[in-house]
Write an enzyme that holds these catalytic residues in place. Structure first.
Site, PDB file in Angstrom:
ATOM      1  N   ASN A   1      78.727  18.509  32.359  1.00  0.00           N
ATOM      2  CA  ASN A   1      78.997  17.156  31.867  1.00  0.00           C
ATOM      3  C   ASN A   1      77.679  16.396  31.925  1.00  0.00           C
ATOM      4  O   ASN A   1      77.209  16.049  33.008  1.00  0.00           O
ATOM      5  CB  ASN A   1      80.062  16.502  32.767  1.00  0.00           C
ATOM      6  CG  ASN A   1      80.296  15.041  32.416  1.00  0.00           C
ATOM      7  OD1 ASN A   1      79.800  14.555  31.384  1.00  0.00           O
ATOM      8  ND2 ASN A   1      81.039  14.344  33.261  1.00  0.00           N
ATOM      9  N   TRP A   2      77.125  16.131  30.753  1.00  0.00           N
ATOM     10  CA  TRP A   2      75.790  15.519  30.710  1.00  0.00           C
ATOM     11  C   TRP A   2      75.818  14.008  30.917  1.00  0.00           C
ATOM     12  O   TRP A   2      74.771  13.380  31.006  1.00  0.00           O
ATOM     13  CB  TRP A   2      75.102  15.867  29.384  1.00  0.00           C
ATOM     14  CG  TRP A   2      74.697  17.307  29.288  1.00  0.00           C
ATOM     15  CD1 TRP A   2      74.680  18.231  30.298  1.00  0.00           C
ATOM     16  CD2 TRP A   2      74.221  17.995  28.114  1.00  0.00           C
ATOM     17  NE1 TRP A   2      74.233  19.439  29.829  1.00  0.00           N
ATOM     18  CE2 TRP A   2      73.948  19.325  28.501  1.00  0.00           C
ATOM     19  CE3 TRP A   2      74.016  17.619  26.781  1.00  0.00           C
ATOM     20  CZ2 TRP A   2      73.471  20.278  27.590  1.00  0.00           C
ATOM     21  CZ3 TRP A   2      73.537  18.561  25.885  1.00  0.00           C
ATOM     22  CH2 TRP A   2      73.271  19.877  26.281  1.00  0.00           C
ATOM     23  N   LYS A   3      76.992  13.425  30.915  1.00  0.00           N
ATOM     24  CA  LYS A   3      77.107  11.965  31.124  1.00  0.00           C
ATOM     25  C   LYS A   3      76.162  11.238  30.149  1.00  0.00           C
ATOM     26  O   LYS A   3      76.071  11.641  29.003  1.00  0.00           O
ATOM     27  CB  LYS A   3      76.864  11.637  32.603  1.00  0.00           C
ATOM     28  CG  LYS A   3      77.775  12.477  33.523  1.00  0.00           C
ATOM     29  CD  LYS A   3      77.761  12.073  34.967  1.00  0.00           C
ATOM     30  CE  LYS A   3      78.696  12.993  35.768  1.00  0.00           C
ATOM     31  NZ  LYS A   3      78.820  12.639  37.163  1.00  0.00           N
TER      32      LYS A   3
ATOM     33  N   GLU B   1      84.446   8.438  36.528  1.00  0.00           N
ATOM     34  CA  GLU B   1      83.579   7.326  36.084  1.00  0.00           C
ATOM     35  C   GLU B   1      84.267   6.501  35.006  1.00  0.00           C
ATOM     36  O   GLU B   1      84.068   5.284  34.922  1.00  0.00           O
ATOM     37  CB  GLU B   1      82.220   7.881  35.617  1.00  0.00           C
ATOM     38  CG  GLU B   1      81.397   8.342  36.814  1.00  0.00           C
ATOM     39  CD  GLU B   1      80.473   9.519  36.550  1.00  0.00           C
ATOM     40  OE1 GLU B   1      80.185   9.820  35.380  1.00  0.00           O
ATOM     41  OE2 GLU B   1      80.051  10.150  37.550  1.00  0.00           O
TER      42      GLU B   1
ATOM     43  N   SER C   1      78.855  17.848  42.990  1.00  0.00           N
ATOM     44  CA  SER C   1      77.652  18.426  43.610  1.00  0.00           C
ATOM     45  C   SER C   1      77.658  19.956  43.630  1.00  0.00           C
ATOM     46  O   SER C   1      77.249  20.570  44.614  1.00  0.00           O
ATOM     47  CB  SER C   1      77.458  17.843  45.023  1.00  0.00           C
ATOM     48  OG  SER C   1      77.297  16.437  44.955  1.00  0.00           O
TER      49      SER C   1
ATOM     50  N   HIS D   1      87.769  11.275  33.477  1.00  0.00           N
ATOM     51  CA  HIS D   1      86.710  11.410  34.489  1.00  0.00           C
ATOM     52  C   HIS D   1      86.722  10.188  35.408  1.00  0.00           C
ATOM     53  O   HIS D   1      86.998   9.073  34.973  1.00  0.00           O
ATOM     54  CB  HIS D   1      85.348  11.555  33.804  1.00  0.00           C
ATOM     55  CG  HIS D   1      84.280  11.972  34.761  1.00  0.00           C
ATOM     56  ND1 HIS D   1      83.650  11.071  35.587  1.00  0.00           N
ATOM     57  CD2 HIS D   1      83.770  13.192  35.052  1.00  0.00           C
ATOM     58  CE1 HIS D   1      82.783  11.732  36.350  1.00  0.00           C
ATOM     59  NE2 HIS D   1      82.836  13.019  36.045  1.00  0.00           N
TER      60      HIS D   1
HETATM   61  P1  13P Z   1      77.623  16.037  40.020  1.00  0.00           P
HETATM   62  O1  13P Z   1      77.593  17.530  39.770  1.00  0.00           O
HETATM   63  O2  13P Z   1      76.340  15.363  39.615  1.00  0.00           O
HETATM   64  O3  13P Z   1      78.074  15.713  41.399  1.00  0.00           O
HETATM   65  O4  13P Z   1      78.720  15.432  39.018  1.00  0.00           O
HETATM   66  C1  13P Z   1      79.984  15.993  38.971  1.00  0.00           C
HETATM   67  C2  13P Z   1      80.714  15.423  37.820  1.00  0.00           C
HETATM   68  O5  13P Z   1      81.045  14.250  37.798  1.00  0.00           O
HETATM   69  C3  13P Z   1      81.001  16.307  36.687  1.00  0.00           C
HETATM   70  O6  13P Z   1      81.907  15.725  35.814  1.00  0.00           O
END
Ligand code: 13P
Length: 255
Positions: A12-14, A100, A216, A98
């Site tokens: 997930n590149w956000k 977020e 993580s 998600h």
């Molecule tokens: P991280 O791997 O940076 O903790 O993010 C996890 C995530 O939100 C994947 O959607």
């Protein structure tokens, strides 16, 4: 014989990577991985990069996902993007719910349910995200939160549709913090989620649904996490942004 579930490793590149950056990443990743068997490799770029990334995925083992969608097909909804539009741009998957989106953009279990429904109606596969906040875990509310998110988030789906989708368990306290859930904690939550699916949709559906862990994930913890009985892959944020680290996670997760 227990069903062998195909692993999914999704990046997930956000809010990272333009179209050219994403396309270059996919080409480099594909060259680095070679043939990939027994594992679906997915990358989820921002909407504006989706088409270019999906084009770069053609002929490789990598497929593209949207990071979100709206549930309506069309209409006066400024700023929104419909599932058939991301399919047209080349996505095969859509991440829904998600944390977020829940935290910053008002996503609710009800909107997750509507979006998951719309994604399936458009012929895409949803990756439905669930996970508790740190204070919910500390207050002993993890199961209650997961139960609500899973039950309501999948409330508009048939059993057959649930069998074909993916659920990502992402404890919010582990996202972007470097505080990966231990394999035991992640396994326990994923097993609980599978049990919820079994209760509602039957044990055969629960055997087939793929449950990912996110929070993580790194190359050095992937192998132990992915070898847990109820963990069928990962949803990776930060460590999916560099080819070397994402490829390392995939290498450590191959069955
Ligand atoms: P991280 O791997 O940076 O903790 O993010 C996890 C995530 O939100 C994947 O959607």
């Amino acid at each position: 014989m227990p069903i062998q579930r195909k692993l999914i490793m999704a990046g997930n590149w956000k809010l990272f990577k333009t179209g050219p950056e994403g396309a270059a990443f996919v080409k480099e990743l594909a060259a680095c991985l070679g043939a990939v068997e027994g594992l679906d490799v997915v990358v989820a770029p921002p909407f504006t990069s989706l088409h270019q990334v999906a084009e770069a995925c053609k002929g490789t083992a990598v497929t593209a996902a949207a990071q979100d969608v709206f549930w309506e097909e069309k209409g006066a909804f400024t700023g929104e993007v419909a599932p058939h539009m991301v399919r047209d741009a080349g996505a095969a998957w859509a991440i829904i719910g998600h944390s977020e989106r829940r935290q910053y953009f008002g996503e609710t279990d009800e909107s997750v349910a509507k979006k998951a429904r719309a994604v399936v109606d458009a012929g895409l596969a949803p990756i439905v995200c669930v996970g508790e906040l740190e204070n919910e875990r500390e207050s002993g509310l993890t199961e209650q939160v997961l139960k609500r998110q899973v039950t309501e988030g999948l409330s508009r789906m048939s059993a057959e549709e649930v069998a074909a989708l993916a659920i990502a368990y992402e404890p919010v306290w582990a996202i972007g913090t470097g505080r990966t859930a231990t394999p035991q904690v992640a396994q326990e939550a994923c097993a609980y989620i599978r049990g919820l699916v079994a209760e509602r949709f039957g044990s055969q559906v629960a055997e087939r649904v793929r449950i990912l862990y996110g929070g993580s994930v790194k190359a050095d913890n992937a192998s132990e996490l992915m070898s847990q009985a109820d963990i069928d892959g990962g949803l990776v944020g930060g460590a999916s942004l560099e080819v070397e680290s994402f490829a390392g996670i995939i290498e450590h997760s191959r069955p």
